[in-house]
Design a protein around this motif. Structure first.
Motif, PDB file in Angstrom:
ATOM      1  N   GLY A 176       0.801  -1.219   0.000  1.00 21.17           N
ATOM      2  CA  GLY A 176       0.000   0.000   0.000  1.00 21.17           C
ATOM      3  C   GLY A 176       0.829   1.261   0.000  1.00 21.17           C
ATOM      4  O   GLY A 176       0.346   2.327   0.409  1.00 21.17           O
ATOM      5  N   GLY A 177       2.077   1.188  -0.482  1.00 14.25           N
ATOM      6  CA  GLY A 177       2.946   2.357  -0.538  1.00 14.25           C
ATOM      7  C   GLY A 177       3.330   2.702  -1.965  1.00 14.25           C
ATOM      8  O   GLY A 177       2.675   2.283  -2.921  1.00 14.25           O
ATOM      9  N   GLU A 221       8.986   2.460   5.625  1.00 14.83           N
ATOM     10  CA  GLU A 221       8.689   3.473   6.633  1.00 14.83           C
ATOM     11  C   GLU A 221       7.681   4.493   6.110  1.00 14.83           C
ATOM     12  O   GLU A 221       6.741   4.884   6.828  1.00 14.83           O
ATOM     13  N   SER A 222       7.853   4.922   4.855  1.00 12.40           N
ATOM     14  CA  SER A 222       6.919   5.895   4.273  1.00 12.40           C
ATOM     15  C   SER A 222       5.503   5.335   4.239  1.00 12.40           C
ATOM     16  O   SER A 222       4.534   6.035   4.565  1.00 12.40           O
ATOM     17  N   ALA A 223       5.384   4.048   3.837  1.00 11.34           N
ATOM     18  CA  ALA A 223       4.052   3.429   3.794  1.00 11.34           C
ATOM     19  C   ALA A 223       3.460   3.344   5.193  1.00 11.34           C
ATOM     20  O   ALA A 223       2.254   3.598   5.391  1.00 11.34           O
ATOM     21  N   GLY A 224       4.291   3.009   6.178  1.00 15.70           N
ATOM     22  CA  GLY A 224       3.803   2.913   7.551  1.00 15.70           C
ATOM     23  C   GLY A 224       3.382   4.251   8.108  1.00 15.70           C
ATOM     24  O   GLY A 224       2.339   4.354   8.790  1.00 15.70           O
ATOM     25  N   ARG A 225       4.165   5.298   7.841  1.00 10.47           N
ATOM     26  CA  ARG A 225       3.811   6.635   8.322  1.00 10.47           C
ATOM     27  C   ARG A 225       2.484   7.092   7.711  1.00 10.47           C
ATOM     28  O   ARG A 225       1.653   7.737   8.376  1.00 10.47           O
ATOM     29  N   ALA A 226       2.292   6.736   6.423  1.00 12.62           N
ATOM     30  CA  ALA A 226       1.047   7.123   5.751  1.00 12.62           C
ATOM     31  C   ALA A 226      -0.155   6.427   6.370  1.00 12.62           C
ATOM     32  O   ALA A 226      -1.289   6.921   6.277  1.00 12.62           O
ATOM     33  N   LYS A 227       0.091   5.269   7.012  1.00  9.58           N
ATOM     34  CA  LYS A 227      -1.000   4.539   7.669  1.00  9.58           C
ATOM     35  C   LYS A 227      -1.170   4.948   9.125  1.00  9.58           C
ATOM     36  O   LYS A 227      -1.966   4.342   9.840  1.00  9.58           O
ATOM     37  N   PHE A 272       6.849  -0.794  11.335  1.00 12.19           N
ATOM     38  CA  PHE A 272       7.145  -2.222  11.179  1.00 12.19           C
ATOM     39  C   PHE A 272       5.880  -3.055  11.384  1.00 12.19           C
ATOM     40  O   PHE A 272       5.653  -4.054  10.691  1.00 12.19           O
ATOM     41  N   LYS A 273       5.037  -2.625  12.339  1.00 12.99           N
ATOM     42  CA  LYS A 273       3.816  -3.370  12.632  1.00 12.99           C
ATOM     43  C   LYS A 273       2.772  -3.221  11.523  1.00 12.99           C
ATOM     44  O   LYS A 273       1.859  -4.043  11.420  1.00 12.99           O
ATOM     45  N   THR A 274       2.875  -2.147  10.716  1.00 13.20           N
ATOM     46  CA  THR A 274       1.862  -1.913   9.679  1.00 13.20           C
ATOM     47  C   THR A 274       2.101  -2.747   8.428  1.00 13.20           C
ATOM     48  O   THR A 274       1.247  -2.789   7.547  1.00 13.20           O
ATOM     49  N   LEU A 275       3.254  -3.390   8.331  1.00 14.85           N
ATOM     50  CA  LEU A 275       3.550  -4.189   7.149  1.00 14.85           C
ATOM     51  C   LEU A 275       2.640  -5.412   7.104  1.00 14.85           C
ATOM     52  O   LEU A 275       2.317  -6.001   8.141  1.00 14.85           O
ATOM     53  N   PRO A 276       2.227  -5.855   5.911  1.00 16.11           N
ATOM     54  CA  PRO A 276       1.248  -6.955   5.789  1.00 16.11           C
ATOM     55  C   PRO A 276       1.895  -8.335   5.955  1.00 16.11           C
ATOM     56  O   PRO A 276       2.038  -9.112   5.001  1.00 16.11           O
ATOM     57  N   TRP A 277       2.278  -8.669   7.175  1.00 15.70           N
ATOM     58  CA  TRP A 277       2.992  -9.912   7.447  1.00 15.70           C
ATOM     59  C   TRP A 277       2.149 -11.148   7.145  1.00 15.70           C
ATOM     60  O   TRP A 277       2.706 -12.245   6.948  1.00 15.70           O
ATOM     61  N   LYS A 278       0.841 -11.015   7.102  1.00 15.57           N
ATOM     62  CA  LYS A 278      -0.029 -12.162   6.820  1.00 15.57           C
ATOM     63  C   LYS A 278      -0.322 -12.313   5.328  1.00 15.57           C
ATOM     64  O   LYS A 278      -1.113 -13.178   4.943  1.00 15.57           O
ATOM     65  N   ASP A 279       0.308 -11.484   4.492  1.00 14.84           N
ATOM     66  CA  ASP A 279       0.165 -11.573   3.034  1.00 14.84           C
ATOM     67  C   ASP A 279       1.419 -12.248   2.487  1.00 14.84           C
ATOM     68  O   ASP A 279       2.515 -11.690   2.566  1.00 14.84           O
TER      69      ASP A 279
END
Length: 552
Positions: A245-246, A310-316, A325-332
């Motif tokens: 999503g980034g 980091e940019s994608a996470g900040r945007a979320k 780090f927690k916003t990354l799609p680890w289940k994908d």
């Protein structure tokens, strides 16, 4: 500007899918041979029907390191090019010609290995000799890949003609860089096969200049590593940002990294020959320096990827230092498999620096440490990324969905593969530090004092290899499910966009004449003088440079 077709198209999908079938069949055959190797090295398993250890070792190396990778990469790159710059009927026709040429060559080569007439390992070092059909098969594989190269070159050239002044699509740019590396480097292996090995295997000449053959092979052998790696980088730079999503952090940085790989990945083969006599130490030193320079684009890639994360996470909405780090799609699984590959590249890269260092290489040279290193780079970083690509690419090609079952199977397979590789590669590295040799079976050293020290690590390798084979079965099951049984539908071909605030891409990064010219100059500088010196100072009876040239 002429619009690019946004759909891959059924005909283009068929071409890529044909390559995928060869790649995954190769995974099964090569993986089985790898499992047998680890079992034989324990000293508890004997191969049936008179099959030799070095026979299965050759199958494992050739089928996985050359066949699987080449077919997957070329098929994947055809899909990327068709999606970004399009593919004409004529280009697709030549793509099929390339495919069938490589299939014929692969069949001939594999047949000779399976018949026990080419147990020469994937490096096929002289004086190990194979049946002439083995070398003719290799030639067909290389020629077929060259046809694919020129199809990709023409695709980008056509797009540039149709879109004057426009920046080429990033993924198309990357594909062309990778195929340039492949084409330039395979000139070396083609030269040694056509000029040395085929005449020698046919009995037209009585001897072969071993140092020349090894030098020409490693002119190709190390760039081969980057031919494997750069498609993974394509996915990291151009696909993963979309999945999370980034957006791409910097188009310029991505292109610069690939250009640096073009410049520094080829004139470095001597670092595989540090302990071979006959090569002036000065030229070994030069190529070691150039080898260390290849770390630069990898460091650029690490910076770019984590900036993207980091940019994608900040945007979320992530606020803390590592909250992204927690916003990354680890289940994908499309993200998880390549991400583990990225993480594995940290110790893999460190091991590569050890191999390239003149002093440190003395400790691990020709030990199973080197095999462990290959299994971290190719079999973990690259192959896990290829698996991650497959989980969305196969559904796209087959008009099916990446459903919850596929994702769940993929996550299980990724964990199994990671565990098996951690055990097997880790034990290889430790055993290598203790002096355990590579390319050898238990029968070569069983009963020796050193063998008693190594045997525990051999059992660990067998355990890791068995877990990896389970991972292969899971991957093949998932491949069949995605191909034939997953729900029909439309799956996204995830191509990322550049970040809105990214700096404009300098036009000089697409100056092909400049970068190819610099690459040629670097190669000529690194190889011309030492190569002439190798031939002129060969043992008595070997051809001189003048007579070698005179034969043409």
């Amino acid at each position: 500007m002429i619009a690019v077709e946004t759909k891959l198209g059924k005909e283009n999908a068929k071409l890529t899918m044909a390559h995928m079938w060869v790649a995954f069949i190769s995974l099964l055959i090569g993986g089985l041979m790898g499992l047998l190797q680890t079992l034989v090295r324990t000293g508890q398993v004997q191969l049936p029907f008179g099959i030799g250890y070095y026979q299965i070792l050759t199958v494992h190396g050739v089928i996985l390191a050359l066949v699987l990778t080449t077919f997957f990469i070329i098929g994947f790159q055809f899909a990327l090019m068709a999606k970004t710059v399009g593919m004409t009927n004529g280009e697709r026709k030549w793509g099929w010609i390339a495919f069938w040429t490589m299939v014929i060559g692969t069949t001939a080569t594999a047949t000779m290995i399976l018949l026990g007439k080419a147990s020469v390992l994937y490096t096929f070092y002289a004086p190990l000799a194979a049946h002439p059909i083995f070398y003719f098969g290799l030639t067909f594989v290389v020629v077929g890949s060259w046809i694919a190269c020129f199809v990709n070159f023409r695709q980008l050239y056509r797009w540039k003609k149709q879109n004057p002044g426009e920046k080429s699509p990033l993924l198309a740019f990357m594909v062309v860089i990778n195929m340039l590396i492949w084409f330039i480097s395979t000139l070396g292996v083609a030269a040694t096969v056509l000029i040395q090995f085929i005449p020698w295997s046919l009995g037209l000449v009585d001897e072969i200049n071993i140092l020349v053959s090894r030098t020409l092979f490693w002119y190709f052998g190390h760039p081969l590593v980057y031919f494997w790696l750069l498609p993974a980088y394509m996915a990291w730079y151009g696909i993963i940002p979309k999945i999370i999503g980034g957006k791409i952090f910097s188009d310029s940085l991505a292109r610069l990294a690939f250009i640096l790989f073009l410049l520094f990945s080829i004139p470095v083969g001597f670092h595989h020959q540090l302990l071979e006599p006959g090569i002036d130490p000065f030229w070994k030193y030069i190529q070691v320096v150039l080898t260390f320079a290849v770390a630069i684009p990898s460091l650029l890639t690490a910076f770019s990827m984590f900036a993207t994360f980091e940019s994608a996470g900040r945007a979320k909405g992530a606020k803390t230092l590592f909250g992204w780090f927690k916003t990354l799609p680890w289940k994908d699984v499309r993200f998880l498999a390549p991400m583990i590959g990225m993480i594995a590249f940290v110790p893999a890269g460190a091991g590569g620096l050890v191999n390239a260092s003149n002093q440190l290489n003395l400790v691990v040279h020709n030990t199973i440490w080197v095999t462990g290193h290959f299994h971290l780079t190719l079999a973990t970083t690259v192959i896990l990324t290829f698996f991650g690509i497959s989980y969305w690419l196969i559904p796209v090609l087959r008009g099916r969905k990446l459903d919850a079952k596929t994702n769940r199977l993929g996550i299980i397979q990724t964990i199994v593969w990671t565990l098996g590789m951690f055990i097997m590669s880790g034990s290889m590295h430790i055993a290598g530090l203790l002096g355990a040799p590579r390319r050898s079976s238990y029968s070569d050293y069983g009963g020796t004092e050193q063998a008693a020290e190594w045997i525990g690590y051999q059992y660990a390798q067998a355990i890791g290899g068995s877990i990896l084979f389970i991972g292969i079965i899971l991957m093949l099951y998932t491949f069949i499910y995605m191909t034939f049984f997953a729900p029909k539908g439309t799956e996204e071909f995830p191509i990322a966009e550049e970040a809105d605030n990214a700096a404009p891409t300098p036009i000089i990064l697409e100056n092909w004449r400049l970068w190819i010219g610099i690459a040629v100059v670097l190669i000529a500088f690194a190889y011309t003088i030492p190569f002439i010196d190798i031939i002129e100072n060969s043992p008595p009876g070997s051809p001189t440079f003048k007579t070698l040239i005179g034969n043409f």
